[in-house]
Design a protein around this motif. Structure first.
Motif, PDB file in Angstrom:
ATOM      1  N   GLY A 148      -2.672  -2.194   8.118  1.00  0.00           N
ATOM      2  CA  GLY A 148      -3.323  -0.868   7.410  1.00  0.00           C
ATOM      3  C   GLY A 148      -2.216   0.002   6.894  1.00  0.00           C
ATOM      4  N   VAL A 165      -0.086   4.217   3.298  1.00  0.00           N
ATOM      5  CA  VAL A 165      -0.880   4.813   3.875  1.00  0.00           C
ATOM      6  C   VAL A 165      -0.302   6.219   4.451  1.00  0.00           C
ATOM      7  N   TYR A 430     -11.302  -2.760   5.623  1.00  0.00           N
ATOM      8  CA  TYR A 430     -11.338  -2.150   7.242  1.00  0.00           C
ATOM      9  C   TYR A 430      -9.918  -2.945   7.838  1.00  0.00           C
ATOM     10  N   ILE A 434      -8.349   1.871   9.747  1.00  0.00           N
ATOM     11  CA  ILE A 434      -8.333   2.568   8.455  1.00  0.00           C
ATOM     12  C   ILE A 434      -9.254   1.789   7.582  1.00  0.00           C
ATOM     13  N   PHE A 446     -10.373   7.279   1.451  1.00  0.00           N
ATOM     14  CA  PHE A 446      -9.745   6.532   2.587  1.00  0.00           C
ATOM     15  C   PHE A 446     -10.126   7.406   3.780  1.00  0.00           C
ATOM     16  N   ILE A 448      -8.810   7.687   7.433  1.00  0.00           N
ATOM     17  CA  ILE A 448      -7.685   7.479   8.125  1.00  0.00           C
ATOM     18  C   ILE A 448      -7.687   8.257   9.609  1.00  0.00           C
ATOM     19  N   ARG A 452      -3.120   9.762  13.586  1.00  0.00           N
ATOM     20  CA  ARG A 452      -1.748   9.114  12.861  1.00  0.00           C
ATOM     21  C   ARG A 452      -0.903  10.599  12.138  1.00  0.00           C
TER      22      ARG A 452
END
Length: 490
Positions: A148, A165, A430, A434, A446, A448, A452
């Motif tokens: 991800g 990401v 997926y 994510i 997205f 997320i 993170r």
């Protein structure tokens, strides 16, 4: 005489003390309850109200007694099924695979509880971020790779983009958008102005229709299928540059990998297999359908394909022979759109909201579940454009903008859902918590995990990805057409 009286007084005191002691001992004083000495039945009842992750990673490590109790797989199996409310997991319990590799019920409970907590509280646990104005046409395909960390997108603008990401920031304003999908609701999302690490305008000469990776967690090459009759190979370690091109002779509608093979499903009803070790010429071609091939899924050496002719076929890449052909789905008006093949089951999603469960060993139809009910004839149906089997459940997305999260049981039981900001969702992926979808609104969306952003996301070999960043509605037909596509002579 005085000595005798003194002795009698002492004896009287002793008798009085004995009587008092006897009276006190006759009164029951209950022992103070302790968790360590508590009966197992009461202990398990208390545990049933606690989080599975806490039980597995904290309480079980307190002492050997707790560890011994919580190591019993039957307890975890009971707890998991108690959440299914009558449904059964796995959906096909008598597969030979379960005899070879029994289910780890403790891991199932922990992963399932984590997923449910994440999506039931999506506004607190996830950041919903919308990225627009990079593609200037429908984003038809997305792909997550390297746990991800990176996302690749492609669309009808014939371009492709590589996203990190970690670069997708939720710093923009949050917008509460009334969902244009049927059922209404409000979608809360952040409009981000993130730029991709690399963008390739004119990556193909036709629409980019599907993406696949050589492996999910340590990706080096990405494969893109296009209406320009080719499948291109992109090297992520060389600034996202094309290194090979497989000529298919007809529009490539889907692509997947199977070991060292790259498989392309074509508009011409064929499937072509290319071996990455021997060059760009096809090593095998077969024609299992009488209509365009709309989806591919692999499990081990076996390849499942679905077609606009409403059939499913399975091919063995190792033996290079067809195992089953013309397995017709029980529907007259709907055609298959997507296919998902994992150890628990083989699923096919169709254009009318039906989810078909097939036996992955006998290759026979088991049941059909109406996930989205067919609306009145004056309204469009909800097409299942994405079906994903995760470690703990099932994710379904419709082209009308609704994402459903279900237990992968028989029958599947939905526990929550969310909505995109735009309808006409084209594809969903997926990986590692994510979720990303593409849409006909020229956007990527997205979800997320919020944690993170509490600390920096470590990226793998970020230097190798360095570079200067640059800047349809539902149809009764399975495939829109981009001009005319003719088959080249073979």
């Amino acid at each position: 005489m005085c000595e005798v009286q003194s002795l009698q007084a002492q004896l009287a005191d002793i008798e009085h003390d004995n009587e008092s002691s006897s009276e006190r001992s006759s009164v029951y004083e209950p022992a103070r309850p302790q968790l360590l000495s508590m009966p197992v039945e009461i202990f398990l009842k208390i545990c049933s109200f606690l989080d599975a992750d806490f039980l597995s990673h904290t309480l079980a490590k307190v002492c050997t007694r707790f560890q011994t109790i919580l190591e019993d797989s039957h307890i975890w199996k009971y707890w998991y099924h108690s959440k299914l409310e009558g449904s059964v997991y796995p959906p096909l319990p008598h597969l030979q695979y379960w005899e070879e590799e029994p289910i780890d019920w403790q891991s199932m409970c922990v992963e399932s509880a984590s997923e449910k907590r994440r999506w039931e509280n999506v506004r607190e646990t996830m950041k919903h971020i919308v990225v627009k104005d990079i593609h200037f046409a429908s984003v038809d395909t997305v792909l997550l790779v390297n746990n991800g960390e990176f996302c690749i997108s492609g669309g009808r603008d014939r371009g492709m983009a590589l996203w990190c990401v970690a670069d997708i920031s939720p710093a923009g304003p949050e917008v509460a958008t009334p969902s244009r999908a049927p059922g209404g609701g409000v979608s809360h999302a952040v409009l981000a102005t993130t730029q991709p690490r690399h963008i390739r305008h004119g990556a193909h000469e036709g629409w980019v229709w599907d993406l696949a990776a050589d492996c999910e967690h340590n990706t080096k090459f990405v494969y893109s299928a296009s209406w320009d009759n080719s499948v291109k190979v992109w090297d992520l370690n060389r600034d996202f540059t094309p290194v090979h091109s497989y000529r298919c002779g007809m529009s490539a509608l889907c692509v997947d990998t199977c070991g060292d093979m790259v498989l392309a499903g074509l508009y011409s009803k064929r499937i072509m297999a290319f071996d990455v070790r021997v060059g760009t010429e096809a090593v095998c071609k077969y024609k299992p359908h009488r209509g365009p091939v709309l989806g591919l899924a692999t499990l081990g050496p076996q390849v499942a394909s679905v077609s606009e002719d409403r059939t499913l076929a399975v091919w063995d890449a190792r033996a290079r022979r067809t195992l089953v052909q013309d397995l017709r789905l029980p529907t007259e008006k709907a055609y298959p759109v997507c296919v998902s093949w994992a150890r628990p089951a083989l699923y096919v999603g169709d254009s009318k909201g039906g989810l078909h469960l097939l036996h992955p060993e006998k290759f026979s139809l088991v049941a059909t579940h109406e996930v989205w009910q067919e609306p009145p004839s004056t309204q469009p149906a909800s097409k299942i454009t994405g079906c994903l089997q995760t470690a703990a459940g099932l994710i379904l997305v419709s082209d009308r903008g609704e994402v459903k999260f279900l237990y992968n049981s028989f029958p599947p039981r939905e526990y929550c859902s969310t909505r995109t900001t735009a309808p006409d969702v084209t594809q969903v992926r997926y990986l590692n918590g994510i979720l990303v979808v593409g849409s006909c609104d020229s956007a990527l969306e997205f979800w997320i995990p919020a944690e993170r952003y509490d600390s920096a996301i470590p990226t793998r070999d970020s230097s190798s990805y360095s570079g200067i960043p640059t800047r349809d509605s539902s149809s009764d037909s399975a495939i829109p057409t981009e001009g005319s596509s003719t088959e080249s002579p073979e």
